[in-house]
Design a protein around this motif. Structure first.
Motif, PDB file in Angstrom:
ATOM      1  N   GLU A   1       0.841  -1.195   0.000  1.00 33.53           N
ATOM      2  CA  GLU A   1       0.000   0.000   0.000  1.00 33.53           C
ATOM      3  C   GLU A   1       0.880   1.251   0.000  1.00 33.53           C
ATOM      4  N   ARG A   2       1.902   1.228   0.858  1.00 35.17           N
ATOM      5  CA  ARG A   2       2.776   2.383   0.940  1.00 35.17           C
ATOM      6  C   ARG A   2       3.440   2.655  -0.418  1.00 35.17           C
ATOM      7  N   ARG A   3       3.860   1.568  -1.066  1.00 33.39           N
ATOM      8  CA  ARG A   3       4.530   1.723  -2.358  1.00 33.39           C
ATOM      9  C   ARG A   3       3.581   2.317  -3.391  1.00 33.39           C
ATOM     10  N   LEU A   4       2.345   1.800  -3.378  1.00 30.93           N
ATOM     11  CA  LEU A   4       1.368   2.287  -4.355  1.00 30.93           C
ATOM     12  C   LEU A   4       1.035   3.750  -4.114  1.00 30.93           C
ATOM     13  N   VAL A   5       0.859   4.094  -2.843  1.00 36.24           N
ATOM     14  CA  VAL A   5       0.519   5.481  -2.507  1.00 36.24           C
ATOM     15  C   VAL A   5       1.658   6.410  -2.918  1.00 36.24           C
ATOM     16  N   LYS A   6       2.871   5.966  -2.630  1.00 35.64           N
ATOM     17  CA  LYS A   6       4.032   6.795  -2.954  1.00 35.64           C
ATOM     18  C   LYS A   6       4.129   7.010  -4.460  1.00 35.64           C
ATOM     19  N   ALA A   7       3.925   5.911  -5.213  1.00 32.85           N
ATOM     20  CA  ALA A   7       4.010   6.002  -6.675  1.00 32.85           C
ATOM     21  C   ALA A   7       2.914   6.911  -7.208  1.00 32.85           C
ATOM     22  N   LYS A   8       1.751   6.836  -6.567  1.00 32.48           N
ATOM     23  CA  LYS A   8       0.619   7.647  -7.004  1.00 32.48           C
ATOM     24  C   LYS A   8       0.916   9.128  -6.757  1.00 32.48           C
ATOM     25  N   GLU A   9       1.461   9.393  -5.583  1.00 33.10           N
ATOM     26  CA  GLU A   9       1.771  10.783  -5.250  1.00 33.10           C
ATOM     27  C   GLU A   9       2.859  11.339  -6.149  1.00 33.10           C
ATOM     28  N   ALA A  10       3.777  10.453  -6.548  1.00 36.38           N
ATOM     29  CA  ALA A  10       4.860  10.901  -7.414  1.00 36.38           C
ATOM     30  C   ALA A  10       4.375  11.068  -8.850  1.00 36.38           C
ATOM     31  N   GLY A  11       3.129  10.676  -9.100  1.00 33.06           N
ATOM     32  CA  GLY A  11       2.570  10.836 -10.439  1.00 33.06           C
ATOM     33  C   GLY A  11       3.063   9.800 -11.417  1.00 33.06           C
TER      34      GLY A  11
END
Lengths: 581, 132
Positions: free
Chosen positions: A117-127
């Motif tokens: 989840e953390r990885r996905l959220v981070k990737a999402k925030e990074a666009g």
């Protein structure tokens, strides 16, 4: 043609009316064509939509580039990519990373949903529009993921590098990381080194012969375990072409799980380690002395019990009790004798020049990136010349040394080791000459003598003329040489009548065992390895048995030169050779 | 322009439209077939790659060595290796597979094949030793 509706009211045809009718027909046809055109356009559009309904390709470039297959010289597959299902995500399309992560974790198993989840959220925030979830998933999981129908999660086909031959050639091949990027060996060189030009080839044929590689690994491994060594290196080199037929460094690892290998397993001791090879070096120093023209093979040298140079004293393990010929100095591996020979030949200059011509002061130009730089003294006072002549005070990689010996016993021209198969059609281009033909002949003969009646009797192989040189080098430690830690080695060449292959075995810190008669000498530890390897690979490589005439010639030369019984005080006993043959 | 001509024109336009439609449909069909074939080829290629890897895995040296031991095989020995010219029937072997063309009296050409010559004396070198 008649138009009944119109004709009923108007009996007499009126030219104006007729004109009007024609116009109506014309307009009718025009409209018909127009509608036909529209209809066609509709039909034209309709199937177009059908192709568009195929699954929309996620906005991802192919993330894993296929690597070339690696095969041995006989076409045996050593490394290949296999397609595997993989799971990726477009983070922008995932509305609820928490739920997605949780469901995926349940399907795939072995994944921490919080981490994902953390990885996905981070990737999402990074666009970012691409993130790996798993580089490899089980085929059953593939279906489960499809059924779950998670938005933003894609199944992809990824390439997974496999090494079907397991650890058979681990150091040669190297391994790759999770993104199929080479981290060691040939794989590394394909991405970042001298093999980069072959990166997009379909197949890369290596010079090695898997059968030779396996035999080498088998025999070297036996000695490695028997003598509880900390490391070992073995290689087989084609003396004529420089092709490496086998290269084994122990301990090794399984490239399929290269990432889990410990540093000592990963180390390629044949190319990436520099060692003081000890008496093995006498092959080179004797070549230098003989090639200078100031020393002859039959020349006798007084061998004192100890040789003093300045503050240093040089001793022999087996003190000579009579003058030795140069050949005996070689076959009995006398340090004092070798140093005296080199001094008789002119000291540092001829030795340095020979080592320089052989390229021992430079890195080996092999295709790998793990290549150690030789360690050489800057100044060469007499004591350095003496120690270098018997292989101390200079550290080179075993590969570099093997190249040098191959150059000397091959035909006296420089040989460069390669890991790529040379197509048979390529004509061999001999390198620059490093030693005269006569030196080459003398060296071959002295190497034969070492096996026939010297320190390396255990390397003898019935049927082949084998020559070689043993080495037992004290290992340097902090502030001097370590007591009891040695490097036992043997370099062998066969068949000596027309040298074709060089086999080198280096065993790092062997512990004495019953198999070696309680010793750690190269002649007892490494020579048998080379002997067994030659006995196994000779027939495989189709090397015909040696010509007995050459052996008789060698033996006659020895009989003519060997000391008479009166001066023989417990030295070589030649009868033993006859008895064994 | 007569109305017959107009109708013929319309019919022709309609026919052309239908032909174009049919062609289009056939092409699409073919394209779909092509795509399916290409997918099948790709799948087959992938399978071949996996099978090659499998084969290579099954012929890895350790496995072969284990099986060779079980089968009682051992490494080839150098004394079992013999030069062809040292074989007793070396000459026969040398000419095996070659042929000689002869002309018969009738003027016909005839090809005579050499057969490996079988020595009548019992083979003395069964064990692989070379007869001098």
């Amino acid at each position: 043609m008649s138009w009944p509706g119109l004709d009923a009211s108007l009996a007499a045809p009126d030219p104006a009316l007729a004109r009007g009718r024609r116009r109506i027909v014309l307009v009718g046809v025009l409209f018909a064509l127009l509608f036909a055109g529209l209809g066609l356009r509709l039909l034209h559009l309709a199937p177009e939509e059908r192709t568009a309904e195929a699954a929309p390709e996620p906005p991802l470039a192919e993330p894993v580039r296929r690597r070339p297959d690696l095969v041995d010289r006989r076409g045996e597959l050593l490394a290949t990519d296999v397609p595997v299902p993989a799971l990726a995500a477009d983070p922008a399309q995932i509305a609820d990373p928490g739920r997605t992560a949780e469901r995926l974790a349940r399907i795939l198993g072995g994944i921490d949903p919080a981490v994902l989840e953390r990885r996905l959220v981070k990737a999402k925030e990074a666009g970012r529009r691409f993130a790996w979830i798993a580089h490899r998933i089980a085929p059953s999981a593939e279906l489960a993921v499809l059924e779950a129908g998670l938005p933003g999660v894609f199944l992809r086909t990824s390439e997974h590098r496999v090494y079907p031959k397991g650890s058979a050639a681990s150091h040669l091949l190297g391994f790759v990381d999770i993104d199929n990027r080479g981290l060691a060996g040939v794989e590394h060189a394909l991405d970042y080194g001298r093999l980069a030009a072959l990166r997009d080839a379909r197949e890369v044929a290596l010079s090695i012969d898997l059968r030779v590689q396996a035999a080498l690994r088998d025999e070297l491994g036996r000695a490695f375990r028997e003598f509880r060594a900390i490391g070992a290196c073995g290689l087989v080199l084609d003396v004529r072409t420089g092709e490496l037929l086998g290269l084994v460094s122990l301990p090794d690892f399984d490239p399929n799980a290269g990432g889990t290998a410990r540093p000592e397993q990963r180390k390629n001791r044949c190319t990436g380690g520099s060692y003081e090879l000890g008496s093995l070096f006498k092959v080179l120093s004797h070549a230098a002395a003989l090639d200078s023209g100031r020393v002859r093979v039959g020349q006798r040298f007084e061998i004192p019990a100890a040789l003093r140079i300045g503050r240093h004293t040089i001793r022999d393990v087996h003190p000579a009790r009579r003058p030795y010929t140069a050949a005996e100095i070689f076959s009995h591996s006398s340090n004092i004798g070798t140093a005296q020979m080199v001094f008789a030949a002119g000291g540092a200059e001829p030795l340095r020049s020979m080592l320089g011509r052989l390229g021992l002061f430079e890195r080996a130009p092999i295709e790998l990136l793990e290549v150690a730089r030789p360690q050489v003294q800057k100044a060469w006072p007499d004591v350095v010349t003496a120690t270098v002549s018997f292989g101390h005070g200079i550290a080179v990689s075993p590969l570099r040394f093997a190249e040098a010996v191959a150059s000397l016993v091959g035909d006296g021209t420089l040989v460069r080791a390669t890991l790529l198969e040379l197509p048979e059609s390529t004509p061999l281009q001999p390198g620059p000459r490093v030693a005269s033909r006569r030196t080459v002949e003398d060296l071959r003969w002295m190497m034969w003598l070492t096996v026939a009646d010297g320190t390396a009797k255990k390397a003898a192989v019935p049927g082949y003329l084998v020559g070689g040189k043993t080495g037992t080098a004290d290992k340097a430690g902090r502030g001097g040489y370590r007591r009891g830690a040695v490097l036992a080695s043997f370099v062998g060449v066969f068949p000596l009548d027309a040298p074709r292959y060089l086999v080198l075995a280096v065993i790092d810190e062997p512990k004495a065992s019953a198999a070696s008669g309680g010793t750690r000498y190269g002649g007892k530890v490494a020579a048998p390895v080379v002997g067994s390897v030659i006995a196994r690979i000779g027939p495989l490589l189709g090397v015909p048995p040696s010509d007995p005439a050459v052996e008789s010639r060698f033996r006659e030369r020895w009989l003519a030169m060997r000391p008479t019984a009166a001066t023989d005080t417990g030295g070589p006993r030649f009868a033993a050779v006859d008895a064994r043959r | 322009m007569s109305s017959q001509a107009a109708i013929a024109l319309g019919a022709a336009a309609l026919f052309a439209a239908m032909t174009v439609f049919e062609l289009k449909r056939v092409v699409h069909e073919r394209e779909r077939e092509l795509a399916a074939l290409e997918r099948a080829i790709a799948a087959e290629r992938a399978r071949i790659r996996i099978l090659r890897a499998d084969l290579a895995w099954l012929t890895r040296p350790e496995r072969i060595a284990t099986q060779a031991r079980q089968l009682g095989l051992e490494p080839a020995r150098i004394d079992r290796l013999v030069r062809a010219e040292d074989l007793p029937d070396a000459t026969a072997l040398l000419f095996a597979g070659r042929s000689l063309v002869v002309e018969l009296d009738a003027g016909k050409l005839f090809e005579l094949r050499f057969k490996p010559f079988r020595s009548r004396e019992p083979a003395t070198n069964r064990g692989g030793a070379v007869r001098p």
